[in-house]
Design a protein around this motif. Structure first.
Motif, PDB file in Angstrom:
ATOM      1  N   MET A   1     -28.153  22.227   0.330  1.00  0.00           N
ATOM      2  CA  MET A   1     -27.111  20.897   0.139  1.00  0.00           C
ATOM      3  C   MET A   1     -26.979  20.439  -1.440  1.00  0.00           C
ATOM      4  SD  MET A   1     -25.531  18.240   1.164  1.00  0.00           S
ATOM      5  CE  MET A   1     -25.831  17.210   2.666  1.00  0.00           C
ATOM      6  N   ILE A   2     -25.686  20.058  -1.872  1.00  0.00           N
ATOM      7  CA  ILE A   2     -25.612  19.961  -3.328  1.00  0.00           C
ATOM      8  C   ILE A   2     -26.070  18.361  -3.411  1.00  0.00           C
ATOM      9  CG2 ILE A   2     -23.995  19.255  -4.890  1.00  0.00           C
ATOM     10  CD1 ILE A   2     -22.767  22.057  -4.117  1.00  0.00           C
ATOM     11  N   ARG A   3     -26.588  17.785  -4.541  1.00  0.00           N
ATOM     12  CA  ARG A   3     -26.892  16.618  -4.932  1.00  0.00           C
ATOM     13  C   ARG A   3     -25.866  15.942  -5.735  1.00  0.00           C
ATOM     14  NH1 ARG A   3     -32.472  15.821  -7.816  1.00  0.00           N
ATOM     15  NH2 ARG A   3     -33.455  16.329  -5.859  1.00  0.00           N
ATOM     16  N   LEU A   4     -25.329  14.742  -5.518  1.00  0.00           N
ATOM     17  CA  LEU A   4     -24.488  14.315  -6.334  1.00  0.00           C
ATOM     18  C   LEU A   4     -25.000  13.014  -7.169  1.00  0.00           C
ATOM     19  CD1 LEU A   4     -21.682  14.242  -3.828  1.00  0.00           C
ATOM     20  CD2 LEU A   4     -21.727  15.938  -5.524  1.00  0.00           C
ATOM     21  N   PRO A  14     -26.953   9.155  -1.720  1.00  0.00           N
ATOM     22  CA  PRO A  14     -27.726   9.549  -0.619  1.00  0.00           C
ATOM     23  C   PRO A  14     -27.087  10.761   0.206  1.00  0.00           C
ATOM     24  CG  PRO A  14     -27.538   7.171  -0.623  1.00  0.00           C
ATOM     25  CD  PRO A  14     -26.555   7.616  -1.537  1.00  0.00           C
ATOM     26  N   GLU A  15     -27.754  11.490   0.879  1.00  0.00           N
ATOM     27  CA  GLU A  15     -27.489  12.753   1.384  1.00  0.00           C
ATOM     28  C   GLU A  15     -26.898  12.498   2.559  1.00  0.00           C
ATOM     29  OE1 GLU A  15     -29.483  16.303   4.160  1.00  0.00           O
ATOM     30  OE2 GLU A  15     -30.481  15.734   2.155  1.00  0.00           O
ATOM     31  N   ASP A  16     -26.917  11.293   3.343  1.00  0.00           N
ATOM     32  CA  ASP A  16     -25.943  10.866   4.528  1.00  0.00           C
ATOM     33  C   ASP A  16     -24.778  10.391   4.183  1.00  0.00           C
ATOM     34  OD1 ASP A  16     -27.292   8.628   3.470  1.00  0.00           O
ATOM     35  OD2 ASP A  16     -27.067   7.239   5.300  1.00  0.00           O
ATOM     36  N   GLU A  17     -24.654  10.007   2.723  1.00  0.00           N
ATOM     37  CA  GLU A  17     -23.206   9.601   2.363  1.00  0.00           C
ATOM     38  C   GLU A  17     -22.349  10.765   1.864  1.00  0.00           C
ATOM     39  OE1 GLU A  17     -23.114   6.299  -0.600  1.00  0.00           O
ATOM     40  OE2 GLU A  17     -24.840   5.289   0.304  1.00  0.00           O
TER      41      GLU A  17
END
Length: 140
Positions: A1-4, A14-17
């Protein structure tokens, strides 16, 4: 999963967004790649993380080869993750200027995430304040 990272609002998305964003929407943010390794607390390491690294490689007698502790930021370049070394803690526990500025991150290291360059920029200052005597010693 890429972090933004949202530079405008100074926050990590946040990951869910992140999962709800279109490619075009995600393109507005700084993308931080996962290094596909975890730290000593089982937390995923990402590009931009500020970490403490100990090389745990041992010689044939079981002693650690490199007893220094490195502090720096995780960077991605030429298809590899590196530690951009900002300072080194030697046996006397003083921060010193690094002899090298890059270290390949592998699986024989013990890594601890201390923060990241976006949310904790003060760490960059803290770990580049060298003891003056160690700076003079290395530069003479």
């Amino acid at each position: 999963m890429i972090r933004l990272w949202d530079e405008k609002n100074k926050r990590m998305i946040p990951e869910d967004e992140t999962l709800k964003l279109t490619l075009e929407e995600a393109g507005q943010y700084d993308r931080l790649r996962p290094a596909e390794i975890t730290d000593i607390n089982d937390t995923a390491v990402y590009e931009g993380d500020f970490v403490k690294l100990k090389n745990m490689a041992r010689n044939e007698k079981g002693k650690r080869i490199d007893r220094k502790v490195y502090f720096g930021t995780v960077t991605f370049e030429h298809c590899c993750f590196f530690l951009e070394i900002l300072s080194v803690e030697s046996r006397n526990r003083k921060l010193e200027m690094p002899e090298q500025y890059i270290h390949t991150i592998g699986y024989q290291e013990e890594i601890e995430i201390l923060g990241n360059v976006y949310e904790n920029p003060e760490l960059l200052v803290k770990y580049t304040e060298y003891a003056p005597e160690s700076f003079r010693k290395q530069n003479n």
